[in-house]
Scaffold this motif. Structure first.
Motif, PDB file in Angstrom:
ATOM      1  N   ALA A 137      10.332  -0.298   9.253  1.00 46.13           N
ATOM      2  CA  ALA A 137      11.773  -1.015   9.705  1.00 46.13           C
ATOM      3  C   ALA A 137      12.589  -0.308   8.006  1.00 46.13           C
ATOM      4  CB  ALA A 137      11.982  -2.009   9.292  1.00 46.13           C
ATOM      5  N   GLU A 138      13.822  -0.430   7.830  1.00 51.67           N
ATOM      6  CA  GLU A 138      14.179   0.438   6.747  1.00 51.67           C
ATOM      7  C   GLU A 138      14.147  -0.472   5.595  1.00 51.67           C
ATOM      8  OE1 GLU A 138      18.273  -2.014   5.970  1.00 51.67           O
ATOM      9  OE2 GLU A 138      18.256  -0.924   8.192  1.00 51.67           O
ATOM     10  N   VAL A 139      14.450   0.802   4.006  1.00 45.44           N
ATOM     11  CA  VAL A 139      13.759   0.220   2.992  1.00 45.44           C
ATOM     12  C   VAL A 139      14.544  -0.271   1.720  1.00 45.44           C
ATOM     13  CG1 VAL A 139      12.287   0.666   0.671  1.00 45.44           C
ATOM     14  CG2 VAL A 139      11.127   2.222   2.903  1.00 45.44           C
ATOM     15  N   LEU A 140      14.786  -1.923   1.792  1.00 46.69           N
ATOM     16  CA  LEU A 140      15.650  -2.467   0.889  1.00 46.69           C
ATOM     17  C   LEU A 140      15.577  -2.019  -0.743  1.00 46.69           C
ATOM     18  CD1 LEU A 140      16.077  -5.383   3.373  1.00 46.69           C
ATOM     19  CD2 LEU A 140      17.368  -3.081   3.483  1.00 46.69           C
ATOM     20  N   GLY A 141      14.487  -2.207  -1.145  1.00 43.19           N
ATOM     21  CA  GLY A 141      13.903  -2.417  -3.106  1.00 43.19           C
ATOM     22  C   GLY A 141      13.200  -1.442  -3.175  1.00 43.19           C
ATOM     23  N   ILE A 142      12.480  -0.762  -3.559  1.00 45.60           N
ATOM     24  CA  ILE A 142      12.017   0.089  -4.470  1.00 45.60           C
ATOM     25  C   ILE A 142      12.162  -0.623  -6.062  1.00 45.60           C
ATOM     26  CG2 ILE A 142      11.625   1.457  -2.826  1.00 45.60           C
ATOM     27  CD1 ILE A 142      13.493   3.403  -4.665  1.00 45.60           C
ATOM     28  N   ALA A 143      10.584  -0.406  -6.937  1.00 50.78           N
ATOM     29  CA  ALA A 143      10.839  -0.662  -8.428  1.00 50.78           C
ATOM     30  C   ALA A 143       9.451  -0.062  -9.080  1.00 50.78           C
ATOM     31  CB  ALA A 143      10.525  -1.974  -9.166  1.00 50.78           C
ATOM     32  N   PHE A 144       9.185   0.801  -9.671  1.00 48.38           N
ATOM     33  CA  PHE A 144       8.441   1.561 -10.479  1.00 48.38           C
ATOM     34  C   PHE A 144       7.797   0.248 -11.288  1.00 48.38           C
ATOM     35  CE2 PHE A 144       9.775   5.535  -9.664  1.00 48.38           C
ATOM     36  CZ  PHE A 144       9.199   6.372  -9.443  1.00 48.38           C
ATOM     37  N   SER A 145       6.426   0.163 -12.022  1.00 57.07           N
ATOM     38  CA  SER A 145       5.987  -0.686 -12.132  1.00 57.07           C
ATOM     39  C   SER A 145       6.207  -0.031 -13.938  1.00 57.07           C
ATOM     40  CB  SER A 145       4.413  -0.490 -12.112  1.00 57.07           C
ATOM     41  OG  SER A 145       3.363   0.802 -12.425  1.00 57.07           O
ATOM     42  N   PRO A 146       5.741  -0.777 -14.735  1.00 61.99           N
ATOM     43  CA  PRO A 146       6.372  -0.094 -16.457  1.00 61.99           C
ATOM     44  C   PRO A 146       5.595   0.513 -16.890  1.00 61.99           C
ATOM     45  CG  PRO A 146       5.961  -2.399 -16.885  1.00 61.99           C
ATOM     46  CD  PRO A 146       5.153  -1.995 -14.985  1.00 61.99           C
ATOM     47  N   ASP A 147       4.441   1.316 -16.707  1.00 64.47           N
ATOM     48  CA  ASP A 147       3.148   2.418 -16.706  1.00 64.47           C
ATOM     49  C   ASP A 147       3.655   3.452 -15.715  1.00 64.47           C
ATOM     50  OD1 ASP A 147       1.798   1.816 -14.030  1.00 64.47           O
ATOM     51  OD2 ASP A 147      -0.059   1.106 -15.570  1.00 64.47           O
ATOM     52  N   GLY A 148       4.226   2.982 -14.759  1.00 64.67           N
ATOM     53  CA  GLY A 148       4.542   4.287 -14.319  1.00 64.67           C
ATOM     54  C   GLY A 148       3.758   4.983 -12.754  1.00 64.67           C
ATOM     55  N   GLN A 149       2.476   4.088 -13.193  1.00 66.30           N
ATOM     56  CA  GLN A 149       0.941   4.444 -12.235  1.00 66.30           C
ATOM     57  C   GLN A 149       1.745   3.461 -10.848  1.00 66.30           C
ATOM     58  OE1 GLN A 149      -1.301   6.263 -13.085  1.00 66.30           O
ATOM     59  NE2 GLN A 149       0.094   6.757 -14.702  1.00 66.30           N
ATOM     60  N   THR A 150       2.203   2.857 -10.675  1.00 67.80           N
ATOM     61  CA  THR A 150       2.663   2.587  -9.771  1.00 67.80           C
ATOM     62  C   THR A 150       4.154   2.118  -8.780  1.00 67.80           C
ATOM     63  OG1 THR A 150       0.949   0.439  -9.774  1.00 67.80           O
ATOM     64  CG2 THR A 150       1.445  -0.078  -8.078  1.00 67.80           C
ATOM     65  N   LEU A 151       4.360   1.908  -7.551  1.00 65.55           N
ATOM     66  CA  LEU A 151       5.386   2.438  -6.727  1.00 65.55           C
ATOM     67  C   LEU A 151       5.441   0.902  -6.205  1.00 65.55           C
ATOM     68  CD1 LEU A 151       8.549   2.983  -6.696  1.00 65.55           C
ATOM     69  CD2 LEU A 151       7.416   3.554  -4.404  1.00 65.55           C
ATOM     70  N   ALA A 152       6.445   0.284  -6.145  1.00 72.88           N
ATOM     71  CA  ALA A 152       6.483  -1.489  -4.703  1.00 72.88           C
ATOM     72  C   ALA A 152       8.225  -1.049  -4.048  1.00 72.88           C
ATOM     73  CB  ALA A 152       6.780  -2.607  -5.537  1.00 72.88           C
ATOM     74  N   SER A 153       7.838  -1.165  -2.880  1.00 66.13           N
ATOM     75  CA  SER A 153       8.264  -1.012  -2.055  1.00 66.13           C
ATOM     76  C   SER A 153       8.582  -2.506  -1.025  1.00 66.13           C
ATOM     77  CB  SER A 153       8.892   0.097  -0.837  1.00 66.13           C
ATOM     78  OG  SER A 153       7.280   0.606  -0.048  1.00 66.13           O
ATOM     79  N   ALA A 154      10.483  -2.246  -0.430  1.00 68.74           N
ATOM     80  CA  ALA A 154      10.107  -3.872  -0.142  1.00 68.74           C
ATOM     81  C   ALA A 154      10.964  -3.670   1.205  1.00 68.74           C
ATOM     82  CB  ALA A 154      11.019  -4.781  -1.042  1.00 68.74           C
ATOM     83  N   SER A 155      11.098  -4.307   1.992  1.00 72.07           N
ATOM     84  CA  SER A 155      11.811  -3.556   3.742  1.00 72.07           C
ATOM     85  C   SER A 155      11.906  -4.807   4.757  1.00 72.07           C
ATOM     86  CB  SER A 155      10.216  -2.454   4.176  1.00 72.07           C
ATOM     87  OG  SER A 155      10.574  -2.248   5.686  1.00 72.07           O
ATOM     88  N   GLN A 156      12.786  -4.392   5.622  1.00 77.55           N
ATOM     89  CA  GLN A 156      13.009  -5.439   6.675  1.00 77.55           C
ATOM     90  C   GLN A 156      12.285  -5.567   7.370  1.00 77.55           C
ATOM     91  OE1 GLN A 156      17.456  -5.741   6.982  1.00 77.55           O
ATOM     92  NE2 GLN A 156      16.437  -7.183   8.367  1.00 77.55           N
ATOM     93  N   ASP A 157      11.034  -4.520   7.345  1.00 72.67           N
ATOM     94  CA  ASP A 157      10.106  -5.458   7.855  1.00 72.67           C
ATOM     95  C   ASP A 157       8.912  -6.410   7.390  1.00 72.67           C
ATOM     96  OD1 ASP A 157       8.507  -4.114   5.581  1.00 72.67           O
ATOM     97  OD2 ASP A 157       7.698  -3.169   7.012  1.00 72.67           O
TER      98      ASP A 157
END
Length: 592
Positions: A480-500
């Motif tokens: 489903a649609e992606v509602l939020g994203i954020a990088f970790s402080p070290d830039g190695q990880t990306l988190a994505s939040a979704s309507q799903d």
């Protein structure tokens, strides 16, 4: 009687009809049971019957030991409460209720007895002299029968459960302290945790609710398939046990090292942010409030003032300011202590997002009025609008400033992302998504931009000086649609939040690392703590979850924890297949 691993220790037979209540004596050596057969039975810890008390002229609904273990109180449908010696000798009869008495409880000091009745009332009895208890006061307030009552461990609060669907908290003098509303059916029982900070309630709505001492909802436990009749905490406060009409007893682990859940409000949570020192979490809710939390999940304060949904929150890097964006068309700036500093009214429509520059001297905001505003902030002077950035034909949903504070990125309902410098010069327009772009984020080094869209994808763009942004990865995994994203402080990880309802963790090359399934509704926002160890996720299920990222990403550790968690269940649940009982054996052998 059961062992804590779920194995059956023994079955106590003797009652002729249904057993309504059971309790241990304070020293754990005696069990008292109350039955429809009008008796109370006392059992030794080995299950042998010690004595039978022919207690009442009707069903016995409740039974309780005094704190010294020398007195037993019983509550009955015959409208009375009776006090008994441990040998079964009657001490006194308490009369006064106009309906069946459902529950009874001693205060921790043993000086007061509370009784709960179907006559809609509770009564407090002074029992300094056991033979002549005196009615102290009658607590009226429930609109239907009261079926459960309990004292807090410090004896200062009384909690009552009622058929009217509420839990009420009373002061020791009988004055009403609070009414807890949240269940969708009759409430049958209440219990305080050993530290007195949490109250559990059970209901015909098949749920258990955990409440903070101030009456705010902490969590809702879902799992039973029928009415939940009773609930109790273990002495160490780590486990909750519940009994249900679905014929099961369930044990709940209250503290999970993988995650901490913040039950934020009775409405959807739309935003979450960490302070720079990771000591404070701010949440934005559809209920028009901003809340400040400690990392252990305890509520610090509630900030009120907005007149519509709060869509986003952001802390300034210097920790001095919290900004909140709202559908009331305003931005509010709050001091670190939660006091309101000022309200900005320059936008002409809903405000969706706010973000600060690294030096805390500027702020950007995105609005349904199709603009982005760049603000100058000063400790001594009111904020002023430096630039109003136009160029979108639709609502602007998100906006961020780059780590060096020189570039603004904004995303829109029209599927377009625009980049400007802080002088308002347009640097680039990104058009690759097939739907509106809900969210945008810079990597900590400013070399990458992530965009999340209604088209269910996350796109990663490479940013280089004097070159147009280049699309390098498209992440396709959400349903489903992606509602939020954020990088970790070290830039190695990306988190994505979704309507799903999921949160996904990716490495910075777009490889999926893990999917976090913990929410029961769409996940709106994600935010990393400054040390990257914790991820906060905000959801429409009215909660925020704080995830322990090192544990979540360590698969061996997860398997160890999972197998340790369920091993008793695998070994002792009678309906478990043999193949499932051994599901963890190979893993344990490999690691041993």
């Amino acid at each position: 009687m059961w062992n804590l691993d779920g194995s059956l220790r023994t079955t106590l037979n003797g009652h002729q009809l249904e057993v309504y209540a059971v309790t241990f004596s304070p020293d754990g050596q005696t069990i008292a049971s109350a039955s429809r057969d009008k008796t109370v039975k006392l059992w030794n810890i080995d299950g042998s019957l010690r004595t039978t008390i022919n207690a009442h002229d009707a069903e016995v609904y409740g039974v309780a030991f005094s704190p010294d273990g020398q007195t037993i109180a019983s509550a009955s449908r015959d409208k009375t409460v009776k006090l008994w010696k441990i040998d079964g000798t009657l001490i006194s009869v308490l009369k006064g209720h106009q309906g069946p008495v459902r529950g009874v409880a001693f205060s921790p000091d043993g000086q007061t007895l509370a009784s709960a009745s179907e006559d809609n009332s509770l009564k407090l009895w002074t029992i300094k002299t056991l033979k002549t208890p005196v009615l102290q006061t009658t607590l009226n307030g429930h609109r239907a029968g009261v079926c459960g009552v309990v004292f807090s461990p410090d004896g200062q609060t009384i909690a009552s459960a009622s058929f009217d669907g509420t839990v009420k908290l009373w002061n020791r003098d009988g004055s009403l302290q609070n009414t807890l509303i949240g269940h969708n059916d009759q409430v049958y029982a209440v219990a305080f945790s050993p530290d007195g900070q949490t109250l559990a309630s059970t209901s015909g709505d098949q749920t258990i609710k955990l409440w903070n001492r101030d009456g705010s909802l902490q969590n809702t436990l879902i799992g039973h398939d029928n009415e939940v009749w009773k609930v109790a905490f273990s002495p160490d406060g780590q486990t909750l046990v519940s009994a249900s009409g679905d014929k099961t007893v369930r044990l709940w682990m209250l503290h999970n090292s993988l995650l901490t859940r913040l039950r934020v409000s009775a409405d959807e949570v739309w935003g979450v942010a960490w302070s720079g020192d990771s000591r404070t979490i701010a949440t934005a809710s559809r209920d028009k409030t901003v809340k400040l939390w400690n990392p252990d999940g305890s509520l610090r304060s509630t900030l009120k003032g907005h007149t519509a949904e709060v869509s986003g929150v952001a802390f300034s890097p210097d920790g001095q300011t919290l900004a909140s964006a709202s559908w009331d068309r305003t931005i509010k700036l709050w001091n670190a202590d939660g006091t309101l500093r000022t309200t900005l009214t320059d936008h002409q429509d809903l405000v969706y997002a706010v973000a600060f520059s690294p030096d805390s001297q500027m702020m950007v905001s995105a609005s349904s009025d199709k603009t982005v505003k760049l603000w100058q902030l000063s400790p001594k002077n009111p904020p002023i609008v430096l630039k109003t950035l136009n160029g979108f034909d639709t609502e602007v949903w998100d906006v961020v400033l780059s780590p060096d504070g020189q570039t603004i990125a904004a995303s829109s309902r029209g599927g377009i992302v625009k980049l400007w410098d802080v002088n308002g010069v347009l640097l680039a327009t990104l058009e690759a998504h097939q739907g509106g772009v809900k969210t945008v984020a810079f990597s900590p080094d400013g070399q990458m931009l992530a965009t999340g869209s209604e088209d269910q994808t996350v796109k990663l763009w490479k940013l280089q000086a004097n070159q147009p942004p280049r699309l390098v990865h498209t992440l396709n995994s959400h349903d489903a649609e992606v509602l939020g994203i954020a990088f970790s402080p070290d830039g190695q990880t990306l988190a994505s939040a979704s309507q799903d309802g999921t949160v996904k963790l990716w490495d910075n090359q777009g490889v999926l690392l893990s999917t976090l399934n913990g929410h029961n509704g769409p996940v709106r926002k994600v935010a990393f703590s400054s040390d990257g160890q914790t991820l906060a996720t905000a959801s429409e299920d009215q909660s925020v979850i704080l995830w322990n990222i090192p544990q979540v990403l360590d698969q061996d550790q997860l398997l160890h924890q999972g197998c340790a968690w369920v091993q008793n269940y695998l070994h002792n649940y009678p309906q478990m297949s043999q193949s499932d009982r051994s599901i963890c054996d190979a893993f344990n052998l490999k690691n041993d």
